[in-house]
Design an enzyme around this catalytic site. Sequence first.
Site, PDB file in Angstrom:
ATOM      1  N   THR A   1      -3.888   0.009   1.422  1.00 53.72           N
ATOM      2  CA  THR A   1      -4.391   0.401   2.736  1.00 53.72           C
ATOM      3  C   THR A   1      -3.608  -0.214   3.886  1.00 53.72           C
ATOM      4  O   THR A   1      -3.168  -1.357   3.784  1.00 53.72           O
ATOM      5  CB  THR A   1      -5.890   0.011   2.878  1.00 53.72           C
ATOM      6  OG1 THR A   1      -6.360   0.391   4.165  1.00 53.72           O
ATOM      7  CG2 THR A   1      -6.131  -1.475   2.705  1.00 53.72           C
TER       8      THR A   1
ATOM      9  N   THR B   1      -4.831   3.567   3.131  1.00 50.68           N
ATOM     10  CA  THR B   1      -5.544   3.829   2.041  1.00 50.68           C
ATOM     11  C   THR B   1      -5.072   5.142   1.405  1.00 50.68           C
ATOM     12  O   THR B   1      -5.279   6.192   1.919  1.00 50.68           O
ATOM     13  CB  THR B   1      -6.983   3.749   2.405  1.00 50.68           C
ATOM     14  OG1 THR B   1      -7.169   2.807   3.418  1.00 50.68           O
ATOM     15  CG2 THR B   1      -7.869   3.716   1.269  1.00 50.68           C
TER      16      THR B   1
ATOM     17  N   SER C   1     -12.478  -6.014   2.229  1.00 38.61           N
ATOM     18  CA  SER C   1     -12.146  -4.600   2.068  1.00 38.61           C
ATOM     19  C   SER C   1     -13.316  -3.850   1.436  1.00 38.61           C
ATOM     20  O   SER C   1     -14.281  -4.451   0.966  1.00 38.61           O
ATOM     21  CB  SER C   1     -10.915  -4.522   1.163  1.00 38.61           C
ATOM     22  OG  SER C   1     -10.670  -3.211   0.763  1.00 38.61           O
TER      23      SER C   1
ATOM     24  N   ASN D   1      -5.317   0.459   6.755  1.00 39.30           N
ATOM     25  CA  ASN D   1      -6.565   0.602   7.505  1.00 39.30           C
ATOM     26  C   ASN D   1      -6.652   1.922   8.262  1.00 39.30           C
ATOM     27  O   ASN D   1      -6.885   2.952   7.647  1.00 39.30           O
ATOM     28  CB  ASN D   1      -6.823  -0.586   8.415  1.00 39.30           C
ATOM     29  CG  ASN D   1      -8.294  -0.722   8.743  1.00 39.30           C
ATOM     30  OD1 ASN D   1      -9.122  -0.499   7.864  1.00 39.30           O
ATOM     31  ND2 ASN D   1      -8.642  -1.039   9.959  1.00 39.30           N
TER      32      ASN D   1
HETATM   33  O1  DON Z   1      -9.790  -1.995   2.916  1.00 35.85           O
HETATM   34  C1  DON Z   1     -10.586  -1.265   3.517  1.00 35.85           C
HETATM   35  O2  DON Z   1     -11.768  -1.191   3.232  1.00 35.85           O
HETATM   36  C2  DON Z   1     -10.074  -0.378   4.647  1.00 35.85           C
HETATM   37  N1  DON Z   1      -8.865  -0.965   5.192  1.00 35.85           N
HETATM   38  C3  DON Z   1      -9.845   1.024   4.124  1.00 35.85           C
HETATM   39  C4  DON Z   1      -9.436   2.010   5.213  1.00 35.85           C
HETATM   40  C5  DON Z   1      -9.425   3.416   4.763  1.00 35.85           C
HETATM   41  O3  DON Z   1      -9.772   3.749   3.645  1.00 35.85           O
HETATM   42  C6  DON Z   1      -8.986   4.422   5.780  1.00 35.85           C
HETATM   43  N2  DON Z   1      -8.923   5.721   5.186  1.00 35.85           N
HETATM   44  N3  DON Z   1      -9.514   6.694   5.411  1.00 35.85           N
END
Ligand code: DON
Length: 424
Positions: A253, A235, A306, A255
């Site tokens: 992202t 992200t 997401s 993740n």
């Molecule tokens: O798509 C999503 O909601 C997650 N994969 C986002 C992960 C994320 O923002 C990690 N960062 N701090």
Amino acid sequence: WEVHKKFGSLPWDQLLAPAIDLAENGFEVSVYMSDMLIRYHEKLSGFEETSKIFQKDYPNFLTKKFIQKDLAQTLKIIAKNGRDGFYKGKVAQLIINEMNSGTGIISQTDLDNYSSIWRDPIIGYFKNHKIISMGPPSSGGIALVQLLNGAEQLETKKYNHNSLEYINTVTEIESRVYADRATHLGDPDYYNVPQASLLNKDYLFNRFNEIKSTIKTPSSEIKEGSFDINESNETTHFSIVDKFGNAVSITTTINGAYGSKVVVEGAGFLLNNEMDDFSVKPGYPNMFGLVGGEANAIEPNKRMLSSMTPTIIEKDNNLYMVLGTPGGSTIITSVFQTILNVIDYGMGMQEAVDSKKFHHQWLPDVLVVEEKTLSDELNKELTDIGHKIVNRSSLGRMDCILINEDGSLDGGADKRGDNTAIGY
Ligand code: DON
């Protein structure tokens, strides 16, 4: 690649050239990045290929350039062959080799079957602003429009910023929205997401109508909303505005921090751990504490739900704001509160980004607040009405642009991360 094919005005290889240069010749590591690489030393050292790239200069990252030769090769192949440079040929073979040596299950057929999909954005309104954001399989756009409807209906603007009434009303709205997220949202290609019902004005009015500014409802008493499903039967962030007024809001992202921590040997990039965004079983939390059920259950070829919320806002038909952030489940509430900070509390873009944030996602039933947001008195008052308060060092790393009335651009880059606002 798809955006370039549809809207691009520069040659593809020219777009990748700066990234190739940074990978091949390296760049100076920031203090933020050095701290992260040191914090993840043990985890990144667990994989030989990852360690070779990400821990080579441990712990002296600040004095060395960060060079990624394999990644430069990968990017050169993509510069030459576009989409197929990644999903076919040498890079694809390296991914399959990595799968074979690490008992992974992704095959060439999976790579062949994957394609990006153009989807309609979620469009909603907040006062006289048009909100344009990401639809399923992200929950971001639907949740953000629901949140803003709640803020408008309950007139959260009348409360002092980050006061008890404000925090409690906003988190009451947030809990209900995340309860809907857990039940009703998933990949629309596999689950009939009741999008129209979730954004229906009457539905939202009834959903938020009982909220009282000083009464905290236990999450155990909050359920997802129900409605008759009568339609035919989710992200890194950049906000960009060009001199013509075109705007791009993009969140991407892998993740978790450094994804799965596994670098594809010879190709120089990390594999994600996006499977965590699926719900593995009803009510069982993922790494962000989010729960889900049938809508977001794992299925072959399905995309995970997401929280990404890349958002563009128009006011009187003119571009007004471009915003987004990483932060897992907290993405949605950070975008929501930043919008309220500008539109309702008259903050400039940087002030709105800097402003302390808080977060409630229904389950777990905790109010997450940034350190030093609450006075001792407010902390006690919120605890007295039933909030379980958990402090976190920071929430969100927003990158935002506000378009001033004279057309000048007001950038907001989050000091919580390594963010910058730049004009070229
Ligand atoms: O798509 C999503 O909601 C997650 N994969 C986002 C992960 C994320 O923002 C990690 N960062 N701090």
